[in-house]
Design an enzyme around this catalytic site. Structure first.
Site, PDB file in Angstrom:
ATOM      1  N   ARG A  65      41.342 -33.033  16.684  1.00  0.00           N
ATOM      2  CA  ARG A  65      40.979 -31.611  16.777  1.00  0.00           C
ATOM      3  C   ARG A  65      39.586 -31.442  16.200  1.00  0.00           C
ATOM      4  O   ARG A  65      39.382 -31.558  14.995  1.00  0.00           O
ATOM      5  CB  ARG A  65      41.975 -30.744  16.004  1.00  0.00           C
ATOM      6  CG  ARG A  65      41.634 -29.249  16.007  1.00  0.00           C
ATOM      7  CD  ARG A  65      42.614 -28.491  15.113  1.00  0.00           C
ATOM      8  NE  ARG A  65      42.360 -27.066  15.110  1.00  0.00           N
ATOM      9  CZ  ARG A  65      41.537 -26.432  14.287  1.00  0.00           C
ATOM     10  NH1 ARG A  65      40.865 -27.138  13.379  1.00  0.00           N
ATOM     11  NH2 ARG A  65      41.369 -25.131  14.357  1.00  0.00           N
ATOM     12  N   SER A 137      51.758 -24.190  18.577  1.00  0.00           N
ATOM     13  CA  SER A 137      51.595 -23.402  17.357  1.00  0.00           C
ATOM     14  C   SER A 137      52.434 -22.134  17.455  1.00  0.00           C
ATOM     15  O   SER A 137      52.500 -21.500  18.507  1.00  0.00           O
ATOM     16  CB  SER A 137      50.135 -23.006  17.164  1.00  0.00           C
ATOM     17  OG  SER A 137      49.317 -24.142  16.991  1.00  0.00           O
ATOM     18  N   LYS A 166      40.830 -22.847   9.114  1.00  0.00           N
ATOM     19  CA  LYS A 166      41.297 -21.760   9.968  1.00  0.00           C
ATOM     20  C   LYS A 166      41.270 -20.447   9.195  1.00  0.00           C
ATOM     21  O   LYS A 166      42.301 -19.859   8.873  1.00  0.00           O
ATOM     22  CB  LYS A 166      42.699 -22.048  10.497  1.00  0.00           C
ATOM     23  CG  LYS A 166      42.793 -23.282  11.363  1.00  0.00           C
ATOM     24  CD  LYS A 166      44.024 -23.296  12.222  1.00  0.00           C
ATOM     25  CE  LYS A 166      43.881 -22.372  13.409  1.00  0.00           C
ATOM     26  NZ  LYS A 166      45.001 -22.514  14.372  1.00  0.00           N
TER      27      LYS A 166
END
Length: 238
Positions: A65, A137, A166
């Site tokens: 990611r 998610s 995040k």
């Protein structure tokens, strides 16, 4: 898990296009320590080297990611995936791509992880096939149940704490995490601020493991950091 044990993890048989055939049981077992990459923390080190060290310490699941790749984003991600995939495969560790279903198919990754605003789980499954691992998610029971119904293999639930990776994520309480785990039959990993010091807070929620970013990739010694995380997660995961 079928196959011959290799190192710390059991290896699975490799099917067409290099994708492993992962059973629901083996997916759950491998979710104990889920490393999500982020080169922003590496301070000049290479991502493949850090992944290799993390796996040596007990990391049992890896997701590529990188939210801010360079100007050659696609080619850069393709090159990284092709470097990290064989490291994971040699250790018998599932290797997933974040969001990019086309990239996952191109490199023969074990699967993909999608968010609520990414490609639908059912479409990712259609493209990648029945042997792929598809993670989703979720932040509510409704999202979790919908993902399971759509064919998700596991859920990533968080953020449990505010994080630098995040900052815009909506927080999920530990009570809500427990409700999600109770509402679905597929395994759940908690993400967002999970580290060796906070892992004990997952006790009693029903999670299969913890997903981490900076707890491994910002560490001076990713192998030692992973080993400490595994030790703490084993205390709370049944």
């Amino acid at each position: 898990m079928a196959g011959e044990a290799t190192g710390q993890h059991a290896r699975v048989a490799i099917g067409p296009r290099g994708r492993g055939h992962w059973s629901a049981e083996s997916i759950r077992e491998h979710l104990l320590l889920y490393a999500v990459t982020d080169r922003a923390w590496l301070r000049g080190r290479t991502l493949p080297d850090c992944v290799r060290e993390a796996i040596a310490g007990g990391t049992s699941f890896v997701q590529l990611r990188e939210k801010h790749p360079g100007h050659d984003g696609h080619d850069e991600m393709l090159a990284l995936a092709r470097e990290i995939l064989p490291i994971c495969r040699a250790a018998g560790v599932p290797f997933l791509i974040d969001d990019d279903v086309a990239l996952a198919a191109k490199v023969g990754a074990d699967g993909v992880h999608v968010g609520q605003e990414d490609m639908a789980c059912s479409e990712a499954r259609r493209i990648l096939g029945p042997d792929a691992i598809v993670g989703v998610s979720a932040q509510t029971v409704a999202e979790a149940c919908a993902a399971e119904e759509a064919g998700a293999d596991y859920l990533g639930v968080g953020a449990l704490h505010p994080t630098a990776t995040k900052p815009d994520a909506v927080d999920v309480t530990y009570d809500e995490l427990a409700r999600i785990c109770s509402a679905v039959s597929i395994p759940v990993v908690g993400i967002g601020g999970v580290d060796a010091a906070s892992a004990h807070e997952l006790a009693g929620t029903g999670v299969a493991g913890g997903a981490v970013v900076s707890a491994i990739f910002a560490a001076d010694d990713p192998e030692a950091a992973a080993r400490a995380l595994v030790r703490e997660l084993r205390k709370v995961v049944r």
